[in-house]
Scaffold this motif. Structure first.
Motif, mmCIF file in Angstrom:
data_model
loop_
_atom_site.group_PDB
_atom_site.id
_atom_site.type_symbol
_atom_site.label_atom_id
_atom_site.label_comp_id
_atom_site.label_asym_id
_atom_site.label_seq_id
_atom_site.Cartn_x
_atom_site.Cartn_y
_atom_site.Cartn_z
ATOM 1 N N TRP A 131 0.882 -1.184 0.040
ATOM 2 C CA TRP A 131 0.097 -0.071 -0.064
ATOM 3 C C TRP A 131 0.840 1.312 -0.026
ATOM 4 O O TRP A 131 0.781 2.248 -0.805
ATOM 5 N N PRO A 176 -17.445 1.690 -2.941
ATOM 6 C CA PRO A 176 -16.686 2.998 -2.587
ATOM 7 C C PRO A 176 -16.808 4.244 -3.881
ATOM 8 O O PRO A 176 -17.012 5.101 -3.590
ATOM 9 N N THR A 183 -18.967 4.929 2.461
ATOM 10 C CA THR A 183 -17.552 4.298 3.101
ATOM 11 C C THR A 183 -16.594 5.304 3.459
ATOM 12 O O THR A 183 -16.487 6.513 3.039
ATOM 13 N N ASP A 185 -13.189 5.096 2.599
ATOM 14 C CA ASP A 185 -12.166 4.647 1.558
ATOM 15 C C ASP A 185 -11.738 6.081 0.916
ATOM 16 O O ASP A 185 -12.487 6.874 0.605
ATOM 17 N N ASN A 186 -10.416 6.346 0.675
ATOM 18 C CA ASN A 186 -10.295 7.423 -0.098
ATOM 19 C C ASN A 186 -10.397 7.242 -1.809
ATOM 20 O O ASN A 186 -9.862 6.386 -2.150
ATOM 21 N N LYS A 187 -11.452 7.855 -2.116
ATOM 22 C CA LYS A 187 -11.992 7.512 -3.327
ATOM 23 C C LYS A 187 -11.107 7.821 -4.584
ATOM 24 O O LYS A 187 -11.097 7.075 -5.490
ATOM 25 N N HIS A 190 -8.773 4.691 -4.508
ATOM 26 C CA HIS A 190 -9.710 3.524 -4.850
ATOM 27 C C HIS A 190 -10.061 3.472 -6.362
ATOM 28 O O HIS A 190 -9.791 2.525 -7.014
#
Length: 438
Positions: A131, A176, A183, A185-187, A190
């Protein structure tokens, strides 16, 4: 005449190593059982904090010490051995080592959490390093596996690519991106990751026609390489074969529940599960049966928490954060109905598990749920509290409907049994191996 060599498939253990079970962990574990029953050779690759140069016995001990446990710290001391191993992997790629699971450690406590496998592999801090590497470079981390498999099947979108093998990725859903407000999540990241997986994967696996359509809508170039295998549910024969009177006694003694006299929701408590509307609808329904909620708070769940607490104060909701698998299956079997009006699902495992146990299901018209439930469930409008309330009232009062659903549910669930799943997997891997590497 020589026999054909067994297909060799490796799976990642990213979700399998988490302390709490997830739907993706269940997917990976069930996939491993399916492949072993097909006589495939199965490796499972973890990314635990186990030094690659540790002696084999210590690797085994550390594996079970860390499996499904909260990691005390992900930080690596600057210039320490762990830091150097991460830095080396970041530049040169990772190299996995085997974990010799040969009975030195008593692993019976992990019997419900371990996948089926021929070989356990580990690459220290693999997923953390991957990551970080991807965020910094937008490149996938490379990893070398000993005795490379025919297929490396990543059961979750991960920015990693194994060398000298076909790399396939399961994308369960695009929540997402389709429902970004549900959510954390970092869009941006993603969307980039999904785009890059489509660009570099040898194939993409998904779990419903609804998810396949979403993937192609967001990335049209994925059409040629995206395959829907659905997913399967392991038969719970131990619980299914327990006499009804034993189920009744067990539920009453352990959980103070009366068989057939409670509704059930189970799963994470998060916005996409539509818990707020479900609780509002349930409280408005005026049923005398309580709602049992099995699940822990996830994210963005402040409103759900307030409604849940209100229902508990009124004595109409009972919450349990976690249950062993067998206990959960008994509670599913004993429920009047499972309530699952989700806003979206990649597959919808709880509704198939409920149908398999012969328990009526209320669910929504959204995403994969209609194709998974077929005509065996009661469908409602996920965005309409009154529709959900009326569905609960029907299941509460209509014994004939409930009895019909108890008959039809197992028939529908058999469409996703292990035999059908294995046929789909064999077809999928066959198609993957016929394609050229990307």
């Amino acid at each position: 005449m020589s026999s054909q060599p067994r297909l060799h498939v490796a799976l990642d253990g990213f979700n399998l190593a988490l302390p709490r079970g997830t739907g993706v962990a269940t997917y990976a574990r069930t996939l491993s059982y399916a492949l072993k029953e097909m006589s495939y050779e199965v490796d499972v690759l973890y990314g635990l904090n186990i030094p690659s140069k540790a002696q084999s016995l210590l690797r085994e001990i550390l594996f079970f010490d860390q499996l499904c446990a909260e990691e005390k710290s992900r930080r690596a001391r600057f210039l320490g051995a762990r830091w150097k191993e991460r830095a080396r992997a970041d530049v040169l790629g990772h190299r996995a080592v085997s974990i010799p699971v040969d009975k030195h450690v008593d692993a019976r406590s992990f019997s419900e959490r371990l996948p089926a496998f021929d070989r356990i592999l580990n690459a220290r801090d693999l997923f953390i390093t991957a990551w970080n590497h991807y965020r910094r470079t937008r490149r996938f981390l490379s990893i070398t596996l000993p005795n490379p498999p025919d297929v490396m099947h990543w059961t979750y979108p991960l920015p990693i690519r194994a060398r000298n093998t076909k790399n396939v990725y399961t994308i369960h859903d695009l929540v997402p991106l389709r429902l970004p407000h549900t959510t954390l999540d970092n869009k941006t990241n993603h969307l980039r990751l999904i785009t890059d997986i489509v660009r570099h994967a040898d194939a993409i696996c998904t779990v419903s026609e609804a998810s396949r359509k979403d993937i192609i809508d967001f990335a049209p170039q994925a059409a040629a390489i995206t395959h829907n295998t659905y997913q399967s549910v392991r038969e719970q024969t131990a619980v299914q074969n327990i006499p009804a009177e034993i189920i009744t006694q067990t539920l009453n003694r352990l959980y103070d529940l009366r068989a057939g006299e409670y509704f059930l929701y189970y799963g994470s408590i998060e916005p996409k599960k539509n818990i707020a509307r479900l609780i509002e609808a349930f409280l408005a329904s005026e049923t005398q049966r309580p709602l049992v909620v099995v699940g822990a708070m996830a994210w963005k769940a402040e409103g759900e928490q307030q409604l849940l607490e209100r229902g508990k104060r009124l004595g109409r909701i009972i919450q349990m954060e976690y249950l062993p698998e067998n206990d959960l299956m008994m509670i599913i079997r004993g429920a009047r109905a499972v309530l699952f009006p989700s806003l979206t699902e990649g597959f919808g495992l709880p509704v198939v598990e409920a149908m398999m146990m012969g328990t009526p299901v209320l669910t929504s018209h959204e995403a994969s749920l209609p194709e998974v439930v077929g005509k065996a469930g009661l469908m409602v409008n996920a965005y309409d509290t009154i529709s959900i309330m009326e569905g609960i009232q029907r299941l509460d009062s209509d014994d004939a409907l409930s009895n019909w659903m108890r008959q039809e549910g197992p028939i529908q669930a058999r469409k996703f049994d292990m035999a059908n799943y294995q046929i789909a997997l064999e077809k999928f891997y066959g198609a993957v191996l016929k394609t050229g590497s990307r």
